[in-house]
Design an enzyme around this catalytic site. Sequence first.
Site: not given
Length: 499
Positions: A64-67
């Site tokens: 996950c990029g946001h993670c």
Amino acid sequence: MAPRVLICFAVFAVCLFASSLTRIGAEESEAESKEFVLTLDHSNFSETVSKHNFIVVEFYAPWCGHCKKLAPEYEKAASILSQNDPPIVLAKVDANEEANKEIATEFEIRGFPTLKIFRNGGKISSEYKGPREADGIVDYLKKQSGPASAEIKSAEDASSLIDDKKIVIVGVFPKFSGEEFVNFTSVAETLRSDYEFGHTLDAKLIPRGESSVTGPIVRLLKPFDELFVDFQDFHVDALEKFVEESSVPTVTFFNSDPNNHPYVIKFFNSKNAKAMLFLNLSSEVADSFTSKYREVAEQYKGEGISFLIGDLEASQGAFQYFGLKEEQVPVIVIQKTDGQKYLQANLEADQIAPWIKEYKDGKVPPHKKSEPIPEANNEPVKVVVADSLQDIVFNSGKNVLIEFYAPWCGHCKKLAPILDEVAVSYESDSEVIIAKLDATANDIPSDTFDVKGYPTLYFKSASGKLLEFDGGRSKEDIINYIEQNRDKPTPQEPSKDEL
């Protein structure tokens, strides 16, 4: 002799200084390498959470990029909060790991990253709704870990808690005990993630409203509509309902002002039907529309319908979702909880009230977003739109595999050539149809198809059985699934021309 002693001493001093630097450097390196965010999994999650009165857990996925963006901020916040008195613990769980998915399911994790606050050894959990950068995380969690309601003892206390841009709920009491105070603090604990609460013995410290009251009374201060509302029913359910309903503007504004974003989120999370008027708020007619719309919103307050005005520039996402075009502005859309939509384009300000009344009276037909039915549909994978869904999938009497996709979806693009191969293999089989529907451009009946992500596939057998596809995504997997679930087409009644 003396010079030799001085030289030896100098060498000793240099070695001692170097040793000191090495030790300090090692300590700094150790501090930098230390991870302050606890790593939890299925083996230690419950045990760890149960030991803490207050702990924050991030549910993440490695891809996950946001993670990945949150990770250094979360770690920095954990480092700072480890020095708090008492320390505030931050933890993380890889919710994508198969062994941890039961935890993710238990706490209804539907996206990444999701942060949860656990209190009282995990007996109470709530969504983290604060910032995603380190300083903001620290400030938010310090408030969340303290008392749910802050005592207001002075004008300084009041000014630090209350400002003109947020909702604050203040209880005024003759004493900080009794059923009313206990119920107030209970509600504050339940709703603390969404609102700020305070309590006081002196109403004169609170801006707005009557200052001579001694309570018990609850005053909700807000930056819109009548600016404050008083309430005296201290039953927990009634008090929660009062806070939730009073904290929503009569008309929510969806524009570029970030101060409005929390109210927009509350609007879309509401269980009410949602009326949305989209127009250019910088146009000459905007004031007239806003005034007429507010009158209607006041008229239907408490009747299960919420009202929003969306600025054309800020509402492009909504336009795409509803399939609207700018030449339809001013346009009003009502969406019910069952997904049904009602629409009136090129609206005049004076038409708002009559149209809403017709909707309430059941005289406005539902609107269905649909692409045009293709004039030619000769490709192996047949194109289905909302207006042809019933005919191709349900009325054809054939076995139909249909994909609900989004044009931007990478997984859909990967599946597309595989579906083409499957469709080609069935070109000579008149009993099977392979089809696709662009779910971003067509309305899907939510009571029939549960489409929460892309691609989603369903199989409708010739006899009418509807199954959500749960097989593999290779050509062979899909063909095997169709062969296992297909049945003979339902005999079609001959038309009058054939008799």
